[in-house]
Design a protein around this motif. Sequence first.
Motif, mmCIF file in Angstrom:
data_model
loop_
_atom_site.group_PDB
_atom_site.id
_atom_site.type_symbol
_atom_site.label_atom_id
_atom_site.label_comp_id
_atom_site.label_asym_id
_atom_site.label_seq_id
_atom_site.Cartn_x
_atom_site.Cartn_y
_atom_site.Cartn_z
ATOM 1 N N ILE A 53 0.665 -1.303 0.078
ATOM 2 C CA ILE A 53 -0.218 -0.028 0.119
ATOM 3 C C ILE A 53 0.755 1.134 -0.005
ATOM 4 C CG2 ILE A 53 -1.930 1.275 1.408
ATOM 5 C CD1 ILE A 53 -2.521 -1.445 2.524
ATOM 6 N N PRO A 54 0.790 2.169 -1.080
ATOM 7 C CA PRO A 54 1.755 3.038 -1.072
ATOM 8 C C PRO A 54 1.461 4.421 -0.064
ATOM 9 C CG PRO A 54 0.316 3.283 -2.960
ATOM 10 C CD PRO A 54 0.032 1.977 -2.308
ATOM 11 N N VAL A 55 2.463 4.838 0.582
ATOM 12 C CA VAL A 55 2.351 6.081 1.364
ATOM 13 C C VAL A 55 2.410 7.106 0.486
ATOM 14 C CG1 VAL A 55 2.856 7.133 3.340
ATOM 15 C CG2 VAL A 55 2.678 4.704 3.327
ATOM 16 N N SER A 56 1.567 8.082 0.070
ATOM 17 C CA SER A 56 1.841 8.943 -0.926
ATOM 18 C C SER A 56 2.366 10.282 -0.245
ATOM 19 C CB SER A 56 0.282 9.428 -1.695
ATOM 20 O OG SER A 56 -0.541 9.644 -0.771
ATOM 21 N N ALA A 60 4.953 6.275 6.916
ATOM 22 C CA ALA A 60 4.222 4.945 7.426
ATOM 23 C C ALA A 60 4.873 5.086 9.278
ATOM 24 C CB ALA A 60 4.575 3.665 6.890
ATOM 25 N N PHE A 61 4.217 4.061 9.934
ATOM 26 C CA PHE A 61 4.731 4.087 11.386
ATOM 27 C C PHE A 61 6.061 3.514 11.275
ATOM 28 C CE2 PHE A 61 -0.250 3.303 11.317
ATOM 29 C CZ PHE A 61 -0.278 4.596 11.782
ATOM 30 N N GLY A 108 0.575 10.498 7.734
ATOM 31 C CA GLY A 108 1.008 10.073 6.667
ATOM 32 C C GLY A 108 -0.526 9.810 5.865
ATOM 33 N N VAL A 109 -0.384 9.604 4.705
ATOM 34 C CA VAL A 109 -1.395 9.413 3.771
ATOM 35 C C VAL A 109 -1.132 8.276 3.039
ATOM 36 C CG1 VAL A 109 -3.150 10.377 1.888
ATOM 37 C CG2 VAL A 109 -2.193 11.856 3.701
ATOM 38 N N ALA A 110 -2.135 7.100 2.883
ATOM 39 C CA ALA A 110 -1.846 5.810 2.304
ATOM 40 C C ALA A 110 -2.846 5.671 1.232
ATOM 41 C CB ALA A 110 -1.838 4.726 3.299
#
Length: 132
Positions: A53-56, A60-61, A108-110
Amino acid sequence: MTAAAATSTNPFREFGFSNNVTPEERAAEAPPSGLVQAGWRSVTPGFFDTMRIPVSSGRAFTSFDRAGAERVVVVSESLARRLWPGESAVGKRIYWGGTTGRTRTVVGVAGDIRDVQLEAEPLPMLFLPHAQ
Protein backbone atom coordinates in the motif's frame (compact mmCIF):
# COMPACT_ATOMS: atom_id res chain seq x y z
CA MET A 1 11.15 -9.87 -0.99
CA THR A 2 10.03 -11.36 2.30
CA ALA A 3 8.07 -9.22 4.74
CA ALA A 4 5.69 -9.59 7.64
CA ALA A 5 3.36 -7.31 9.58
CA ALA A 6 0.25 -7.61 11.70
CA THR A 7 -3.16 -5.98 11.65
CA SER A 8 -6.19 -6.03 13.94
CA THR A 9 -8.59 -6.96 11.15
CA ASN A 10 -8.40 -9.68 8.52
CA PRO A 11 -8.69 -8.42 4.94
CA PHE A 12 -12.13 -8.98 3.39
CA ARG A 13 -13.82 -9.50 6.71
CA GLU A 14 -17.57 -9.11 6.19
CA PHE A 15 -17.89 -6.33 8.77
CA GLY A 16 -14.83 -4.22 9.54
CA PHE A 17 -14.32 -1.83 12.41
CA SER A 18 -15.50 1.76 11.97
CA ASN A 19 -15.65 4.90 14.05
CA ASN A 20 -16.44 8.58 13.61
CA VAL A 21 -13.65 11.00 12.76
CA THR A 22 -13.62 14.79 13.08
CA PRO A 23 -10.89 17.24 12.10
CA GLU A 24 -9.87 19.23 15.17
CA GLU A 25 -10.60 22.53 13.41
CA ARG A 26 -14.19 21.44 12.64
CA ALA A 27 -15.09 19.95 16.04
CA ALA A 28 -17.26 22.94 17.02
CA GLU A 29 -19.59 22.39 14.03
CA ALA A 30 -19.78 18.60 14.31
CA PRO A 31 -22.32 16.58 16.32
CA PRO A 32 -20.84 15.12 19.55
CA SER A 33 -20.60 11.68 17.93
CA GLY A 34 -18.30 12.98 15.19
CA LEU A 35 -18.42 14.11 11.59
CA VAL A 36 -17.37 11.34 9.17
CA GLN A 37 -17.57 7.55 9.54
CA ALA A 38 -14.36 5.77 8.59
CA GLY A 39 -13.12 2.23 8.77
CA TRP A 40 -10.06 1.61 10.91
CA ARG A 41 -7.50 -0.96 11.84
CA SER A 42 -4.41 -0.99 14.01
CA VAL A 43 -1.24 -2.11 12.25
CA THR A 44 2.40 -2.77 13.06
CA PRO A 45 5.35 -1.01 11.44
CA GLY A 46 5.99 -2.52 8.02
CA PHE A 47 2.29 -3.07 7.28
CA PHE A 48 2.13 -0.70 4.29
CA ASP A 49 5.28 -2.15 2.69
CA THR A 50 4.16 -5.73 3.34
CA MET A 51 0.72 -5.11 1.84
CA ARG A 52 2.20 -2.95 -0.94
CA ILE A 53 0.00 0.00 0.00
CA PRO A 54 1.79 3.18 -1.09
CA VAL A 55 2.22 6.02 1.38
CA SER A 56 1.72 9.02 -0.92
CA SER A 57 2.68 11.72 1.58
CA GLY A 58 4.17 11.86 5.02
CA ARG A 59 5.39 8.61 6.51
CA ALA A 60 4.36 5.14 7.63
CA PHE A 61 4.60 3.99 11.24
CA THR A 62 7.90 3.20 12.91
CA SER A 63 8.91 1.54 16.16
CA PHE A 64 8.89 5.01 17.73
CA ASP A 65 5.07 5.18 17.39
CA ARG A 66 4.42 3.41 20.69
CA ALA A 67 2.73 3.95 24.03
CA GLY A 68 3.82 7.23 25.59
CA ALA A 69 4.72 8.81 22.23
CA GLU A 70 2.62 11.36 20.38
CA ARG A 71 -0.65 9.74 19.29
CA VAL A 72 -0.53 9.44 15.49
CA VAL A 73 -2.61 8.13 12.60
CA VAL A 74 -2.24 7.41 8.87
CA VAL A 75 -5.33 8.20 6.79
CA SER A 76 -6.36 6.87 3.39
CA GLU A 77 -6.34 9.15 0.37
CA SER A 78 -10.16 9.12 0.20
CA LEU A 79 -10.48 10.09 3.88
CA ALA A 80 -7.89 12.86 3.45
CA ARG A 81 -9.81 14.25 0.44
CA ARG A 82 -13.08 14.12 2.36
CA LEU A 83 -11.77 15.82 5.50
CA TRP A 84 -9.37 18.32 3.91
CA PRO A 85 -10.27 18.84 0.22
CA GLY A 86 -7.43 20.51 -1.66
CA GLU A 87 -5.17 20.55 1.42
CA SER A 88 -2.42 18.36 2.77
CA ALA A 89 -3.61 16.11 5.60
CA VAL A 90 -0.13 15.62 7.07
CA GLY A 91 0.21 17.52 10.32
CA LYS A 92 -3.54 17.93 10.80
CA ARG A 93 -5.16 16.67 13.98
CA ILE A 94 -8.32 14.56 14.31
CA TYR A 95 -10.65 13.40 17.00
CA TRP A 96 -11.23 9.68 16.63
CA GLY A 97 -14.61 8.62 18.05
CA GLY A 98 -16.54 11.78 18.81
CA THR A 99 -15.46 15.38 19.25
CA THR A 100 -13.98 15.31 22.72
CA GLY A 101 -10.97 13.69 24.28
CA ARG A 102 -7.50 13.33 22.89
CA THR A 103 -6.59 14.00 19.31
CA ARG A 104 -4.22 12.20 16.96
CA THR A 105 -1.84 13.80 14.49
CA VAL A 106 -1.88 12.67 10.86
CA VAL A 107 1.65 11.59 9.94
CA GLY A 108 0.89 9.97 6.59
CA VAL A 109 -1.57 9.44 3.76
CA ALA A 110 -1.81 5.92 2.32
CA GLY A 111 -3.40 4.62 -0.85
CA ASP A 112 -7.02 3.48 -0.72
CA ILE A 113 -7.68 -0.21 -0.23
CA ARG A 114 -10.63 -2.44 -0.98
CA ASP A 115 -11.07 -3.90 2.47
CA VAL A 116 -14.52 -5.53 2.48
CA GLN A 117 -15.25 -6.53 -1.15
CA LEU A 118 -13.12 -6.30 -4.28
CA GLU A 119 -16.09 -4.96 -6.25
CA ALA A 120 -16.93 -2.21 -3.74
CA GLU A 121 -15.50 1.28 -3.83
CA PRO A 122 -12.74 1.82 -1.26
CA LEU A 123 -14.07 3.17 2.02
CA PRO A 124 -12.49 6.07 3.91
CA MET A 125 -10.00 4.41 6.25
CA LEU A 126 -7.58 5.25 8.99
CA PHE A 127 -4.74 3.27 10.44
CA LEU A 128 -3.54 3.37 14.04
CA PRO A 129 -0.15 2.16 15.26
CA HIS A 130 -0.73 -1.11 17.07
CA ALA A 131 1.63 -0.16 19.90
CA GLN A 132 -0.56 2.84 20.78
